[in-house]
Design a protein around this motif. Structure first.
Motif, PDB file in Angstrom:
ATOM      1  N   VAL A  87      25.709   0.612 -43.124  1.00  0.00           N
ATOM      2  CA  VAL A  87      24.994   2.205 -42.807  1.00  0.00           C
ATOM      3  C   VAL A  87      26.567   1.881 -41.385  1.00  0.00           C
ATOM      4  CG1 VAL A  87      23.737   3.705 -42.214  1.00  0.00           C
ATOM      5  CG2 VAL A  87      23.054   1.551 -43.360  1.00  0.00           C
ATOM      6  N   PHE A  88      26.852   3.647 -41.879  1.00  0.00           N
ATOM      7  CA  PHE A  88      27.835   4.382 -40.402  1.00  0.00           C
ATOM      8  C   PHE A  88      26.850   5.418 -39.707  1.00  0.00           C
ATOM      9  CE2 PHE A  88      30.374   2.875 -43.399  1.00  0.00           C
ATOM     10  CZ  PHE A  88      31.144   1.740 -42.916  1.00  0.00           C
ATOM     11  N   VAL A  89      27.401   5.318 -38.802  1.00  0.00           N
ATOM     12  CA  VAL A  89      26.378   6.262 -37.731  1.00  0.00           C
ATOM     13  C   VAL A  89      27.928   7.551 -38.021  1.00  0.00           C
ATOM     14  CG1 VAL A  89      26.587   7.291 -35.607  1.00  0.00           C
ATOM     15  CG2 VAL A  89      25.739   5.336 -36.129  1.00  0.00           C
ATOM     16  N   ILE A  90      27.430   8.518 -38.077  1.00  0.00           N
ATOM     17  CA  ILE A  90      28.229  10.097 -38.306  1.00  0.00           C
ATOM     18  C   ILE A  90      28.158  10.482 -36.734  1.00  0.00           C
ATOM     19  CG2 ILE A  90      28.795  12.352 -39.609  1.00  0.00           C
ATOM     20  CD1 ILE A  90      27.394  11.200 -42.055  1.00  0.00           C
ATOM     21  N   ILE A  91      29.399  10.451 -36.799  1.00  0.00           N
ATOM     22  CA  ILE A  91      30.238  11.701 -35.078  1.00  0.00           C
ATOM     23  C   ILE A  91      30.639  12.565 -35.381  1.00  0.00           C
ATOM     24  CG2 ILE A  91      31.401  11.457 -32.817  1.00  0.00           C
ATOM     25  CD1 ILE A  91      30.176   8.301 -33.058  1.00  0.00           C
ATOM     26  N   ASP A  92      30.458  13.973 -35.067  1.00  0.00           N
ATOM     27  CA  ASP A  92      31.032  14.797 -35.143  1.00  0.00           C
ATOM     28  C   ASP A  92      32.146  15.165 -33.891  1.00  0.00           C
ATOM     29  OD1 ASP A  92      31.545  17.613 -35.383  1.00  0.00           O
ATOM     30  OD2 ASP A  92      30.129  18.223 -34.584  1.00  0.00           O
ATOM     31  N   LYS A  93      33.415  15.220 -33.890  1.00  0.00           N
ATOM     32  CA  LYS A  93      34.435  15.095 -33.051  1.00  0.00           C
ATOM     33  C   LYS A  93      34.467  16.700 -32.365  1.00  0.00           C
ATOM     34  CE  LYS A  93      37.694  13.166 -34.267  1.00  0.00           C
ATOM     35  NZ  LYS A  93      38.996  12.429 -35.412  1.00  0.00           N
ATOM     36  N   THR A  94      34.143  17.095 -33.145  1.00  0.00           N
ATOM     37  CA  THR A  94      34.343  18.547 -32.806  1.00  0.00           C
ATOM     38  C   THR A  94      33.516  19.614 -31.617  1.00  0.00           C
ATOM     39  OG1 THR A  94      33.067  20.130 -34.124  1.00  0.00           O
ATOM     40  CG2 THR A  94      35.044  19.415 -34.361  1.00  0.00           C
ATOM     41  N   HIS A  95      31.796  18.554 -31.405  1.00  0.00           N
ATOM     42  CA  HIS A  95      31.336  18.620 -30.536  1.00  0.00           C
ATOM     43  C   HIS A  95      31.305  17.623 -29.015  1.00  0.00           C
ATOM     44  CE1 HIS A  95      30.015  21.614 -33.289  1.00  0.00           C
ATOM     45  NE2 HIS A  95      29.851  22.313 -32.619  1.00  0.00           N
ATOM     46  N   THR A  96      30.564  17.712 -28.063  1.00  0.00           N
ATOM     47  CA  THR A  96      30.777  17.163 -27.350  1.00  0.00           C
ATOM     48  C   THR A  96      29.211  16.793 -26.365  1.00  0.00           C
ATOM     49  OG1 THR A  96      31.210  18.715 -25.216  1.00  0.00           O
ATOM     50  CG2 THR A  96      33.297  17.372 -26.018  1.00  0.00           C
ATOM     51  N   ASP A  97      28.594  15.745 -26.400  1.00  0.00           N
ATOM     52  CA  ASP A  97      26.770  15.627 -26.087  1.00  0.00           C
ATOM     53  C   ASP A  97      27.450  14.293 -24.614  1.00  0.00           C
ATOM     54  OD1 ASP A  97      24.682  14.599 -25.721  1.00  0.00           O
ATOM     55  OD2 ASP A  97      24.860  13.013 -27.488  1.00  0.00           O
ATOM     56  N   PRO A  98      27.649  15.134 -24.110  1.00  0.00           N
ATOM     57  CA  PRO A  98      27.494  14.464 -22.055  1.00  0.00           C
ATOM     58  C   PRO A  98      26.853  14.164 -21.739  1.00  0.00           C
ATOM     59  CG  PRO A  98      27.124  17.618 -22.372  1.00  0.00           C
ATOM     60  CD  PRO A  98      27.210  17.033 -23.529  1.00  0.00           C
ATOM     61  N   ALA A  99      25.564  13.681 -22.250  1.00  0.00           N
ATOM     62  CA  ALA A  99      24.232  12.990 -21.861  1.00  0.00           C
ATOM     63  C   ALA A  99      24.455  11.459 -23.083  1.00  0.00           C
ATOM     64  CB  ALA A  99      22.906  12.818 -22.453  1.00  0.00           C
ATOM     65  N   HIS A 100      25.839  11.280 -23.999  1.00  0.00           N
ATOM     66  CA  HIS A 100      26.316  10.293 -24.531  1.00  0.00           C
ATOM     67  C   HIS A 100      28.163  10.730 -24.928  1.00  0.00           C
ATOM     68  CE1 HIS A 100      22.433   8.724 -25.566  1.00  0.00           C
ATOM     69  NE2 HIS A 100      22.261   9.887 -26.153  1.00  0.00           N
ATOM     70  N   PRO A 101      28.812  10.345 -23.985  1.00  0.00           N
ATOM     71  CA  PRO A 101      30.383  10.937 -23.762  1.00  0.00           C
ATOM     72  C   PRO A 101      31.119   9.432 -24.471  1.00  0.00           C
ATOM     73  CG  PRO A 101      29.602   9.616 -21.301  1.00  0.00           C
ATOM     74  CD  PRO A 101      28.026  10.091 -22.531  1.00  0.00           C
ATOM     75  N   ASP A 102      30.401   8.308 -24.141  1.00  0.00           N
ATOM     76  CA  ASP A 102      30.956   6.905 -25.110  1.00  0.00           C
ATOM     77  C   ASP A 102      31.217   7.831 -26.980  1.00  0.00           C
ATOM     78  OD1 ASP A 102      28.171   6.744 -24.880  1.00  0.00           O
ATOM     79  OD2 ASP A 102      28.348   5.093 -26.074  1.00  0.00           O
ATOM     80  N   LEU A 103      30.164   8.752 -27.136  1.00  0.00           N
ATOM     81  CA  LEU A 103      30.341   8.368 -28.569  1.00  0.00           C
ATOM     82  C   LEU A 103      31.897   8.822 -28.778  1.00  0.00           C
ATOM     83  CD1 LEU A 103      26.711   9.424 -29.306  1.00  0.00           C
ATOM     84  CD2 LEU A 103      27.545   7.332 -30.506  1.00  0.00           C
ATOM     85  N   GLY A 104      31.950  10.308 -27.700  1.00  0.00           N
ATOM     86  CA  GLY A 104      33.572  10.728 -28.630  1.00  0.00           C
ATOM     87  C   GLY A 104      33.128  11.713 -29.237  1.00  0.00           C
ATOM     88  N   GLY A 105      31.851  12.687 -29.154  1.00  0.00           N
ATOM     89  CA  GLY A 105      31.536  13.740 -30.140  1.00  0.00           C
ATOM     90  C   GLY A 105      29.629  13.694 -29.801  1.00  0.00           C
TER      91      GLY A 105
END
Length: 232
Positions: A87-105
């Motif tokens: 299973v993969f996590v999908i990260i939307d690179k066009t929306h930042t998440d200040p609570a989780h900056p390590d995700l890159g989106g």
């Protein structure tokens, strides 16, 4: 009862997939990126973002647990323990998440490969779950496109792929949106597997009534549309 190690998997974590995982940074588009789901890193956020929302699982053939611990037990025993699955996590690179900056989106959902076979060079895309805030956007199509490229490109390509011959997609016969997404991405409808699943009571509303007196008398069933995209 499970211990924390049993729920979250070994440390260091072993994804335990039959095929090589893609090189860092290769499983992505300009808008999304996919990274292997690691419970210690992703499970809590997955659960808080929608993993506990029953409406997202309406067309599933089974339930994944009513609590975070229940989901973790399901993930460890039914998904990670079988090397045919990942299973993969999908990260939307066009929306930042200040609570989780390590995700890159922003954490937008999950998508996986199941029943993967080295001998048959096949896999099935499943566990496609897009959180409500990211539905009807670029997320699903971009994630699916990146995963298809990884599956169907040959190992000598750049970035390298798995060189599979067949990628399958299964959808509840009533889940028209799922089938349409697959068809837009090049999948061809092959038919319907009737009565493929006996549904749990929690998902009965999406099922078809079976009047026969059998081992699961009174339990509804699910018909499944099968689509595929192949090397040719």
């Amino acid at each position: 009862q499970y211990t924390e190690d049993e729920l979250y998997g070994p440390e260091p974590y072993n994804v335990n997939f039959v095929f090589p995982l893609p090189p860092e940074g290769s499983l992505e588009t300009e808008r999304v990126k996919l990274t292997p789901f690691v419970p210690r890193l992703h499970a809590k956020q997955y659960w808080e973002n929608g993993g506990n929302d029953p409406s997202l699982f309406r067309y599933y053939p089974f339930t994944l647990g009513d609590t975070l611990d229940g989901f973790l037990a399901f993930f460890e025993t039914r998904i990670r323990s079988d090397p045919a699955n990942v299973v993969f996590v999908i990260i939307d690179k066009t929306h930042t998440d200040p609570a989780h900056p390590d995700l890159g989106g922003s954490f937008a959902g999950v998508i996986g490969l199941f029943s993967s076979s080295e001998k048959r060079l096949t896999t099935e895309i499943g566990f496609v779950l897009i959180f409500h805030a990211f539905q009807r956007t670029h997320v699903a199509s971009n994630a699916l496109g990146a995963l298809l490229r990884y599956c169907l490109e040959v190992p000598a390509a750049s970035p390298p792929g798995l060189g599979l011959r067949r990628v399958q997609w299964c959808a509840h016969s009533r889940n028209l949106a799922s089938a349409r997404l697959a068809e837009r991405m090049g999948f061809k409808r092959e038919g319907t597997l009737r009565w493929l699943w006996v549904l749990p009571e929690a998902l009965a509303d999406a099922g078809d009534e079976c009047s026969r007196k059998d081992a699961y008398e009174g339990r509804r069933g699910r018909h499944t549309a099968v689509l595929s995209v192949c090397w040719d």
